[in-house]
Write an enzyme that holds these catalytic residues in place. Structure first.
Site, short mmCIF file in Angstrom:
data_model
loop_
_atom_site.label_atom_id
_atom_site.label_comp_id
_atom_site.label_asym_id
_atom_site.label_seq_id
_atom_site.Cartn_x
_atom_site.Cartn_y
_atom_site.Cartn_z
N ARG A 107 -2.67 -14.33 -2.47
CA ARG A 107 -2.87 -14.68 -1.06
C ARG A 107 -3.47 -16.10 -0.91
O ARG A 107 -3.27 -16.74 0.10
CB ARG A 107 -3.73 -13.64 -0.36
N ASP A 148 -6.93 -8.08 4.50
CA ASP A 148 -6.11 -8.92 3.63
C ASP A 148 -5.60 -10.18 4.33
O ASP A 148 -4.93 -11.00 3.71
CB ASP A 148 -4.91 -8.12 3.09
N SER A 177 0.84 -1.21 0.00
CA SER A 177 0.00 0.00 0.00
C SER A 177 0.87 1.25 0.00
O SER A 177 0.62 2.21 -0.74
CB SER A 177 -0.87 0.04 1.26
N ARG A 228 1.33 4.10 -3.01
CA ARG A 228 1.02 5.49 -2.67
C ARG A 228 2.23 6.40 -2.89
O ARG A 228 2.10 7.52 -3.36
CB ARG A 228 0.53 5.59 -1.22
C1 S3P Z 1 -5.59 -1.51 -0.09
C2 S3P Z 1 -6.83 -1.58 0.46
C3 S3P Z 1 -7.59 -2.83 0.62
C4 S3P Z 1 -6.69 -4.05 0.49
C5 S3P Z 1 -5.74 -3.94 -0.65
C6 S3P Z 1 -4.86 -2.71 -0.51
C7 S3P Z 1 -4.94 -0.19 -0.22
O1 S3P Z 1 -8.59 -2.90 -0.36
O2 S3P Z 1 -7.48 -5.21 0.35
O3 S3P Z 1 -4.90 -5.09 -0.70
O4 S3P Z 1 -3.72 -0.13 -0.45
O5 S3P Z 1 -5.64 0.82 -0.10
P1 S3P Z 1 -10.02 -2.18 -0.13
O6 S3P Z 1 -9.72 -0.78 0.10
O7 S3P Z 1 -10.81 -2.41 -1.37
O8 S3P Z 1 -10.61 -2.88 1.05
#
Ligand code: S3P
Length: 451
Positions: free
Chosen positions: A408, A331, A33, A37
Site C-alpha cells: 500500500r 487500510d 479478505s 476467508r
Molecule cells: C483484515 C483486517 C485488517 C486489515 C487487513 C485485512 C482482514 O487488519 O488491515 O488488511 O481480512 O481481516 P486488522 O484486523 O489487524 O485491523
C-alpha cells in the site's frame, strides 16, 4: 552491463508527469479478505467448494499453499478455484510442517485459529515484514482455548510454532483493537470447540460473520454502540459453498483518489464490495468534498456490491476525522492522507496507532512521504495533522525505498506521482503482488503512455 541496468530499471517505477484527463470504466481484482476467508472456510467444509474471481495475489496463493500442505486438495485455474474440504479439523497433520504466510497478517493470524487441535507442532513463518508484526494479539486468546506456542527468534513474533490440544476450553474473548483479524481468528478457533465461544469485539469488518451466517454456522450477534457481542457454537459440519468474490474496495480506493485528484476526470469501478464495515474511505472522502456515488447496488450472500462512480473534485476541504470511522477505513488511510495533502485546511486523524501495526509502520511512512512532497505534518504515535496545500507544486525527485515492501505504500506513492508534478522514483514494484498484481496494468489501461 546493459543487462544489469535493465534489471535495476525493473526494480523501480519512474513517474515523470501527471496522468492525463480520463473518463474510463475499470474492474479491480477480487477482495483479499473475502478470498482468504473463502479458502480457509472451504477447507473446513465437507466436499467440493467452488470460487470465481478469487484474488490471484501472493497472499491468497499462500493461503492455498498452506491448506494444501495440510492435506486439502486444491484445483486452481486462473482465478477459478475448487477446494475439496475435509471437514472441521480435517487437516492431515504431518510432523515438522512449515506453513509460510509470506506477507499476509490475515493468513498468518486466521490459520492459527484452525490449528488449535494440531497433535504436532506446526511452524508458521513469514517474510521480513510479517516477522516484525505482533502475534501476541492472537496467541493470548488461543492459549486460553488450550493451544501452546513456541517462539523461534523473538517472543510474540514469527517464526512461531503452535501445538494444539485435544481438550479445548470455551472462552470469553474481548477484542478491543477493532481488529477483524483477531476476531476472525477466534471465530475460526470456535469451530473446534464443543461449547459456546463468546466474543465482545470493537466493530470491525464483518465478512467472517456474514459467511458464518450464510453457512448456517450457529452464530448470534448483538450490536451495541461500540461493540458486537458474538456467540458461536460449533456446527456438526459445514456444507461446501460456492462464491464469486466481488472487487476489493481497498484496491478501488487508489483509483478513487487518482480520479478525485485529476482534473475533469471520471471513473466507473465495476462490481465492488461495499460492505458498510469497509466503506469508511468513501464516507471520509465525501466529507472532504469528493464526488462518489453508488450505481447498481445489489446484495450477494450477505455482502453488498455496487459499481462506484467517481468524479474529480476541485474544492477539497480538510477533515477532523471521526474515530468511529477508523476501523472501516483502516487500510485506506495512506491514500486518504494524499487527499488531505491537497485539501484546504488542516486535517486531523486520531486514534490510529493500529496503522503502525500493518505491513510497515504506515502512520510513520505516510507522514514521511507527505513531508518529502513538501507537506507539513504533526505526527504522534496515534495521530497525524496534515497541513493541506490545494496548489501544491513539487519540483524535485522524490525517492521512495526501504519501506518493507509494503504494497500500500507503493500504491499510495504511485498515485502521489500521478497526481502531482515532480518526479517519483518508487522502489520495490513487486510489492503489489501481495494484494493487487494488476495495479499497474489498470493504470496503463487508464493512460497507456504514463508508465
Ligand atoms: C483484515 C483486517 C485488517 C486489515 C487487513 C485485512 C482482514 O487488519 O488491515 O488488511 O481480512 O481481516 P486488522 O484486523 O489487524 O485491523
Amino acid at each position: 552491463m546493459t543487462h544489469l541496468s535493465l534489471i535495476n530499471m525493473s526494480k523501480f517505477l519512474l513517474i515523470k508527469k501527471k496522468i492525463s484527463v480520463f473518463n474510463k470504466r475499470i474492474s479491480v481484482s477480487g477482495d483479499k479478505s473475502l478470498s482468504i476467508r473463502w479458502v480457509l472456510l472451504a477447507s473446513q467444509a465437507v466436499g467440493k467448494s467452488k470460487c470465481h474471481n478469487l484474488l490471484m495475489s501472493e497472499d491468497v496463493i499462500a493461503a492455498l499453499e498452506s491448506i494444501r500442505k495440510l492435506g486439502i486438495k486444491v484445483k486452481l485455474q486462473n482465478n477459478y478455484c475448487e477446494i475439496y474440504g475435509n471437514g472441521i479439523n480435517g487437516f492431515k497433520y504431518k510432523k515438522n510442517l512449515i506453513i509460510n504466510a509470506k506477507n499476509s497478517g490475515t493468513l498468518g493470524r486466521l490459520i492459527l485459529g484452525l490449528l488449535i487441535k494440531s497433535p504436532h507442532k506446526i511452524k508458521i513463518i513469514g517474510d521480513k515484514s510479517l516477522s516484525k508484526r505482533d502475534f501476541s494479539r492472537i496467541t493470548v486468546p488461543l492459549k486460553k482455548f488450550g493451544a501452546n506456542f513456541f517462539y523461534h527468534k523473538k517472543k510474540n513474533k514469527l517464526p512461531l510454532s503452535i501445538l494444539g490440544s485435544k481438550f479445548l476450553k470455551d472462552i470469553n474473548y474481548l477484542e478491543n483493537k477493532g481488529s477483524a483479524q483477531c476476531k476472525s481468528c477466534i471465530m475460526l478457533a470456535a469451530l473446534n470447540t464443543s461449547g459456546t465461544t463468546s466474543i465482545k469485539a470493537v466493530k470491525s469488518r464483518n465478512h467472517s460473520e456474514l459467511i458464518f451466517r450464510y453457512l448456517k454456522i450457529p452464530i448470534k450477534i448483538k450490536k451495541t454502540e461500540k461493540y458486537d457481542l458474538i456467540r458461536i457454537k460449533p456446527p456438526k459440519k459445514i456444507k461446501p459453498f460456492n462464491y464469486r468474490i466481488p472487487g476489493d474496495i481497498s484496491s478501488s480506493a487508489f483509483f478513487m483518489v487518482l480520479t478525485i485528484l485529476t482534473q475533469n476526470s471520471k471513473l466507473l469501478i465495476k462490481d465492488v464490495n461495499i460492505n458498510p464495515s469497509r466503506t469508511g474511505v468513501i464516507k471520509i472522502l465525501k466529507k472532504m468534498g469528493a464526488k462518489i456515488s453508488f450505481k447498481n447496488q445489489r446484495k450477494y450472500k450477505g455482502e453488498k456490491i455496487s459499481d462506484i462512480f467517481i468524479k474529480s473534485s476541485k474544492n477539497l476541504k480538510a477533515i477532523n476525522c471521526p474515530s468511529k470511522l477508523n476501523s472501516s477505513a483502516i487500510d485506506e488511510f495512506l491514500i486518504i492522507f494524499l487527499v488531505a495533502a491537497r485539501a484546504k485546511g488542516i486535517s486531523y486523524f486520531k486514534n490510529i496507532s493500529e496503522l503502525n501495526q500493518k505491513e510497515s509502520p504506515r502512520l510513520i511512512w505516510g507522514s514521511k512521504i507527505l513531508n518529502m512532497m513538501g507537506i507539513k505534518t504533526v505526527l504522534t504515535n496515534d495521530s497525524i495533522k496534515i497541513y493541506g496545500q490545494p496548489n501544491l507544486v513539487i519540483n524535485k525527485t522524490i525517492t521512495i525505498k526501504n519501506y518493507l515492501k509494503d504494497h500500500r505504500i507503493f500504491m499510495m506513492s504511485t498515485i502521489a506521482g500521478l497526481t502531482n508534478n515532480g518526479i517519483f522514483k518508487i522502489y520495490d514494484k513487486d510489492s503489489i503482488n501481495s494484494s493487487f498484481p494488476s495495479f499497474l496494468k489498470i493504470i496503463k489501461k487508464i493512460d497507456n503512455k504514463i508508465i
